[in-house]
Design a protein around this motif. Structure first.
Motif, mmCIF file in Angstrom:
data_model
loop_
_atom_site.group_PDB
_atom_site.id
_atom_site.type_symbol
_atom_site.label_atom_id
_atom_site.label_comp_id
_atom_site.label_asym_id
_atom_site.label_seq_id
_atom_site.Cartn_x
_atom_site.Cartn_y
_atom_site.Cartn_z
ATOM 1 N N VAL A 1 0.847 -1.196 0.000
ATOM 2 C CA VAL A 1 0.000 0.000 0.000
ATOM 3 C C VAL A 1 0.882 1.245 0.000
ATOM 4 C CG1 VAL A 1 -1.723 1.309 1.296
ATOM 5 C CG2 VAL A 1 -1.890 -1.189 1.146
ATOM 6 N N HIS A 2 0.584 2.161 -0.907
ATOM 7 C CA HIS A 2 1.387 3.370 -1.127
ATOM 8 C C HIS A 2 0.589 4.588 -0.682
ATOM 9 C CE1 HIS A 2 3.600 6.018 -4.362
ATOM 10 N NE2 HIS A 2 3.883 6.376 -3.130
ATOM 11 N N VAL A 3 1.089 5.284 0.340
ATOM 12 C CA VAL A 3 0.504 6.554 0.760
ATOM 13 C C VAL A 3 1.268 7.653 0.037
ATOM 14 C CG1 VAL A 3 0.025 8.115 2.691
ATOM 15 C CG2 VAL A 3 -0.192 5.638 2.995
ATOM 16 N N ILE A 4 0.628 8.261 -0.952
ATOM 17 C CA ILE A 4 1.314 9.145 -1.891
ATOM 18 C C ILE A 4 1.517 10.534 -1.288
ATOM 19 C CG2 ILE A 4 1.169 10.188 -4.197
ATOM 20 C CD1 ILE A 4 -0.692 7.843 -4.945
ATOM 21 N N GLU A 5 2.680 11.113 -1.559
ATOM 22 C CA GLU A 5 2.984 12.463 -1.099
ATOM 23 C C GLU A 5 1.947 13.452 -1.638
ATOM 24 O OE1 GLU A 5 6.510 15.874 -1.499
ATOM 25 O OE2 GLU A 5 6.575 14.043 -2.714
ATOM 26 N N GLY A 6 1.443 14.296 -0.738
ATOM 27 C CA GLY A 6 0.508 15.333 -1.159
ATOM 28 C C GLY A 6 -0.885 14.831 -1.491
ATOM 29 N N HIS A 7 -1.158 13.557 -1.188
ATOM 30 C CA HIS A 7 -2.490 13.011 -1.466
ATOM 31 C C HIS A 7 -3.531 13.749 -0.624
ATOM 32 C CE1 HIS A 7 -5.672 10.241 -2.381
ATOM 33 N NE2 HIS A 7 -5.788 9.850 -1.121
ATOM 34 N N HIS A 8 -4.615 14.156 -1.234
ATOM 35 C CA HIS A 8 -5.629 14.937 -0.532
ATOM 36 C C HIS A 8 -6.848 14.081 -0.206
ATOM 37 C CE1 HIS A 8 -3.356 18.551 -1.236
ATOM 38 N NE2 HIS A 8 -3.296 18.288 -2.524
ATOM 39 N N VAL A 9 -7.540 14.471 0.847
ATOM 40 C CA VAL A 9 -8.751 13.769 1.250
ATOM 41 C C VAL A 9 -9.956 14.388 0.540
ATOM 42 C CG1 VAL A 9 -7.754 13.209 3.487
ATOM 43 C CG2 VAL A 9 -9.092 15.306 3.231
ATOM 44 N N PHE A 10 -11.081 13.704 0.635
ATOM 45 C CA PHE A 10 -12.333 14.232 0.099
ATOM 46 C C PHE A 10 -12.923 15.161 1.161
ATOM 47 C CE2 PHE A 10 -11.711 10.246 -2.174
ATOM 48 C CZ PHE A 10 -11.914 10.648 -3.492
ATOM 49 N N THR A 11 -12.738 16.449 0.965
ATOM 50 C CA THR A 11 -13.036 17.417 2.020
ATOM 51 C C THR A 11 -14.511 17.512 2.368
ATOM 52 O OG1 THR A 11 -13.104 19.193 0.366
ATOM 53 C CG2 THR A 11 -11.003 18.812 1.495
ATOM 54 N N MET B 1 -2.847 12.744 8.726
ATOM 55 C CA MET B 1 -3.095 11.544 9.516
ATOM 56 C C MET B 1 -4.199 10.706 8.888
ATOM 57 S SD MET B 1 -2.925 12.870 13.460
ATOM 58 C CE MET B 1 -1.412 13.506 14.174
ATOM 59 N N LEU B 2 -5.243 11.378 8.397
ATOM 60 C CA LEU B 2 -6.348 10.663 7.750
ATOM 61 C C LEU B 2 -5.866 9.923 6.511
ATOM 62 C CD1 LEU B 2 -9.310 9.940 7.445
ATOM 63 C CD2 LEU B 2 -9.710 12.200 6.422
ATOM 64 N N VAL B 3 -4.961 10.534 5.761
ATOM 65 C CA VAL B 3 -4.418 9.877 4.575
ATOM 66 C C VAL B 3 -3.678 8.595 4.972
ATOM 67 C CG1 VAL B 3 -2.715 10.093 2.724
ATOM 68 C CG2 VAL B 3 -4.277 11.981 3.199
ATOM 69 N N VAL B 4 -2.878 8.666 6.026
ATOM 70 C CA VAL B 4 -2.163 7.467 6.495
ATOM 71 C C VAL B 4 -3.168 6.423 6.984
ATOM 72 C CG1 VAL B 4 -0.491 6.565 8.149
ATOM 73 C CG2 VAL B 4 -0.103 8.797 7.081
#
Length: 245
Positions: A87-97, A149-152
């Motif tokens: 599983v890859h947590v991508i740099e700068g990945h954004h959440v669904f706000t 934190m949510l992305v992780v």
């Protein structure tokens, strides 16, 4: 065939990749063993994020191979890799706000059955009490650090055997950086391998078991993270002096 600890959970051999005709990665060799943290360090533009994209199926390879648990990932999509446990947590990945914290996590486990998905969401939130307390709030209402934190946590919902964290400290306060590194240590204690791509050299070396350094799209150093004079060797490697492992 399953790998032994000697073979490594992840094994990269002679990997070459890039964008179009532009080659970025040159003959990359790397191993990540079961239950260890490996730090990948290097200056901006060294090719670290390109390598992570190639490992997780986001970028096709020119040549070479990558094995995960003894099986080649050649031709795998990111979904294939994630289902295998990478599983890859991508740099700068954004959440669904506009969605709640819970719904962001539920989306990460969209292909998992309902009761199992809820159990995984609870387990992921156990690492991050700051966002567990806001599970019903919109993700857009979280601070930037809490969104990271949510992305992780989204990555953790997939129950990885190997979690790739690409610059997880970017934009975080020192306190939140320590929280993310603490989570990585807890994952290792639970048997999950972590490949950590970072600019924070001292913190990464304090956390990691082993380290690789990249420069100009090549691995220029590999070492045990506790080796003497490693900081000096890293500086030499960054400036283009190939240091023997």
């Amino acid at each position: 065939m399953h790998t032994s600890a000697h073979d490594g959970l992840l094994r990269v051999q002679g990997l070459n990749a890039g964008y179009g005709k532009i080659q970025i990665l040159h003959d990359i060799d790397m191993v990540v063993g079961p239950g260890e943290i490996v730090a990948l360090l290097g200056p901006n533009g060294a090719g670290k994020s390109t390598l992570m994209r190639a490992l997780s199926g986001l970028l096709p390879w020119m040549s070479g191979d990558v094995w995960f648990d003894g099986k080649s990932l050649r031709g795998s999509t990111p979904r294939d890799a994630a289902q295998a446990g990478l599983v890859h947590v991508i740099e700068g990945h954004h959440v669904f706000t506009q969605l709640s914290v819970h719904d962001n996590l539920a989306l990460a486990g969209y292909d998992i059955g309902g009761s199992e998905r809820q159990a995984r969401i609870r387990d992921a939130l156990a690492f991050f009490p700051e966002i567990a307390a806001k599970i019903k709030e919109r993700a857009g209402a979280l601070s930037g650090g809490q969104q990271q934190m949510l992305v992780v946590a989204q990555g953790l919902v997939k129950r990885p055997r190997l979690l790739i964290l690409d610059e997880p400290s970017a934009g975080l306060s020192p306190v939140l950086v320590d929280r993310v590194f603490e989570v990585a240590a807890r994952l290792r204690d639970s048997g999950t391998s972590v490949l950590l791509v970072e600019q924070l050299v001292e913190k990464s070396l304090a956390l990691a078991d082993r380290v690789y350094a990249m420069a100009h799209g090549e691995i220029v150093l590999q070492a045990n993270a506790r080796e003497a004079d490693l900081q000096t060797r890293l500086e030499e490697a960054y400036f283009g002096h190939h240091v023997a492992a």
